[in-house]
Design an enzyme around this catalytic site. Structure first.
Site, PDB file in Angstrom:
ATOM      1  N   LYS A  14       0.935  -0.982  -0.020  1.00  0.00           N
ATOM      2  CA  LYS A  14      -0.017  -0.100   0.223  1.00  0.00           C
ATOM      3  C   LYS A  14       0.724   1.257  -0.039  1.00  0.00           C
ATOM      4  O   LYS A  14       1.990   1.218   0.236  1.00  0.00           O
ATOM      5  CB  LYS A  14      -0.810   0.108   1.281  1.00  0.00           C
ATOM      6  CG  LYS A  14      -0.291  -0.017   2.658  1.00  0.00           C
ATOM      7  CD  LYS A  14       0.060   1.274   3.239  1.00  0.00           C
ATOM      8  CE  LYS A  14       0.648   1.205   4.623  1.00  0.00           C
ATOM      9  NZ  LYS A  14       1.611   2.217   5.049  1.00  0.00           N
ATOM     10  N   TRP A  97      11.097  -4.212   2.561  1.00  0.00           N
ATOM     11  CA  TRP A  97      10.764  -3.907   4.162  1.00  0.00           C
ATOM     12  C   TRP A  97      11.362  -2.703   4.682  1.00  0.00           C
ATOM     13  O   TRP A  97      12.256  -2.111   3.875  1.00  0.00           O
ATOM     14  CB  TRP A  97      10.951  -5.018   4.949  1.00  0.00           C
ATOM     15  CG  TRP A  97      12.271  -5.590   5.105  1.00  0.00           C
ATOM     16  CD1 TRP A  97      13.190  -5.323   5.686  1.00  0.00           C
ATOM     17  CD2 TRP A  97      12.689  -6.790   4.235  1.00  0.00           C
ATOM     18  NE1 TRP A  97      14.555  -5.777   5.461  1.00  0.00           N
ATOM     19  CE2 TRP A  97      14.216  -6.916   4.748  1.00  0.00           C
ATOM     20  CE3 TRP A  97      12.141  -7.674   3.215  1.00  0.00           C
ATOM     21  CZ2 TRP A  97      14.956  -7.810   4.079  1.00  0.00           C
ATOM     22  CZ3 TRP A  97      12.862  -8.640   2.703  1.00  0.00           C
ATOM     23  CH2 TRP A  97      14.539  -8.317   3.206  1.00  0.00           C
ATOM     24  N   ALA A  99      10.031  -0.037   4.713  1.00  0.00           N
ATOM     25  CA  ALA A  99       9.461   1.141   3.260  1.00  0.00           C
ATOM     26  C   ALA A  99       8.277   1.935   3.712  1.00  0.00           C
ATOM     27  O   ALA A  99       8.114   2.874   2.922  1.00  0.00           O
ATOM     28  CB  ALA A  99       9.347   0.385   2.020  1.00  0.00           C
ATOM     29  N   GLY A 100       7.598   1.461   4.760  1.00  0.00           N
ATOM     30  CA  GLY A 100       6.236   2.015   5.096  1.00  0.00           C
ATOM     31  C   GLY A 100       5.090   1.779   4.007  1.00  0.00           C
ATOM     32  O   GLY A 100       4.175   2.373   3.640  1.00  0.00           O
ATOM     33  N   GLY A 102       3.579  -1.170   4.148  1.00  0.00           N
ATOM     34  CA  GLY A 102       2.817  -2.539   4.509  1.00  0.00           C
ATOM     35  C   GLY A 102       3.216  -3.841   4.189  1.00  0.00           C
ATOM     36  O   GLY A 102       2.209  -4.645   4.400  1.00  0.00           O
ATOM     37  N   SER A 106       0.742  -6.983   5.082  1.00  0.00           N
ATOM     38  CA  SER A 106      -0.096  -7.677   3.849  1.00  0.00           C
ATOM     39  C   SER A 106       0.075  -9.025   3.970  1.00  0.00           C
ATOM     40  O   SER A 106      -0.798  -9.926   3.623  1.00  0.00           O
ATOM     41  CB  SER A 106       0.354  -7.042   2.514  1.00  0.00           C
ATOM     42  OG  SER A 106      -0.586  -7.302   1.493  1.00  0.00           O
ATOM     43  N   ASP A 138      -2.086  -2.216  10.527  1.00  0.00           N
ATOM     44  CA  ASP A 138      -2.166  -2.136   9.095  1.00  0.00           C
ATOM     45  C   ASP A 138      -2.870  -3.396   8.763  1.00  0.00           C
ATOM     46  O   ASP A 138      -3.476  -3.427   7.560  1.00  0.00           O
ATOM     47  CB  ASP A 138      -0.954  -2.031   8.306  1.00  0.00           C
ATOM     48  CG  ASP A 138      -0.328  -0.480   8.511  1.00  0.00           C
ATOM     49  OD1 ASP A 138      -1.141   0.436   8.997  1.00  0.00           O
ATOM     50  OD2 ASP A 138       0.667  -0.202   8.076  1.00  0.00           O
TER      51      ASP A 138
END
Length: 298
Positions: A14, A97, A99-100, A102, A106, A138
């Site tokens: 996302k 990862w 990375a912001g 998600g 997920s 998240d």
């Protein structure tokens, strides 16, 4: 009867179109407002049922931490549903990862959805959502399956329709630790509250008048992340030059820009030229947003 295996299960990443921190609860959790948008950058997971209770993970690409969210999701569902079966889970990790984006959340959501099928539980979404929230803020978003307006600590979701767009995403080698960003004293924790109505009106305008979705709001964590990680600022500058806009997603370190469809070919060639000059440890790609999660009907 439950099935024996599920292959090629997608777990999409996302992007946060904006992220405002509007307050902080007494327990320390931050209150936020955001729009979470699914994109077509996915991890791929494979699940094989075991007759014993062992749950094991096999890394097909990058090596993951020994106890990741995906394993925790599997164990949590196994315990909550009192399942006497296990699973072999293989992950082809494509989403970076730290990375912001998600990626881990997920993977956990796709694991819950897949094992719910593989073990023949047939739990409704209403029973899986509380497990998702236990795993991370998240995860319920990815279980919900729709692009969403997000509030609270990330658990209040309102499904949204978004216009189809393309985005250039750059993930520097360095990662930003979420805990450190949120703990920084310079973080603005009282951003003015936006409304779902104002964003919906903006998205409608963006559809009709070719306005950018990214003209709404900002990422309140970005200034702090750039201060802590010079590479975030570098990625933002690079995208600003190529596309005339940029924004960090989540707590970073990935930064993205909205592509202009009218000049996309020109911008894309600029982007490819820029990418060729990036350090080999950086990752960059053009993505499209998804209108819904590929596992929505699961």
């Amino acid at each position: 009867m439950s099935m024996k295996a599920l292959f090629d299960v997608p777990a999409p990443a996302k992007l946060n179109l904006f992220l405002h921190i509007t307050g902080q609860r007494p327990d320390g959790y931050h209150l936020l407002q955001s729009v979470f948008m699914l994109i077509d950058w996915c991890d791929t997971l494979h699940f094989e049922r075991r007759s014993d209770t062992l749950i094991s993970r096999h890394d097909l690409t990058a090596a993951l931490p020994s106890d990741d969210l995906c394993l925790r999701a599997a164990r949590l569902l196994q315990a909550e549903a009192a399942v006497s079966m296990g699973a072999d889970i293989s992950i082809a990790k494509n989403v970076p990862w730290g990375a912001g984006m998600g990626g881990g959340s997920s993977d956990a959501a796709s694991t819950l959805l897949a094992l719910n099928r593989l073990w023949g539980l047939n739990w409704p979404l209403s029973k899986l959502l509380p497990l998702g929230l236990k795993l991370g803020a998240d995860v319920p978003f990815f279980l919900g399956g729709h692009n969403a307006w997000v509030e609270g600590v990330g658990e209040k979701l309102t499904p949204l329709n978004l216009p189809q767009r393309r985005f250039a995403v750059v993930k520097p080698a360095a990662s930003v630790e979420t805990r450190v960003v949120f703990g920084d004293s310079a973080l603005v924790r009282n951003a003015p509250t936006a409304t779902l109505e104002s964003f919906t009106a903006h998205a409608k305008q963006a559809t009709l008048q070719s306005k950018r979705l990214l003209e709404f709001g900002s990422n309140g964590l970005q200034a702090v992340a750039e201060k802590q990680c010079r590479e975030v600022a570098q990625a933002a500058e690079l995208l600003e030059t190529a596309f005339g806009n940029s924004r960090m997603t989540g707590s970073g370190s990935a930064v993205f820009a909205e592509c202009d469809e009218n000049t996309f070919e020109l911008q894309n060639s600029t982007f490819l030229a820029v990418c060729s000059s990036l350090p080999s440890t950086w990752v960059a790609r053009i993505c499209s947003n998804l209108q819904q999660h590929p596992l929505l009907d699961w």
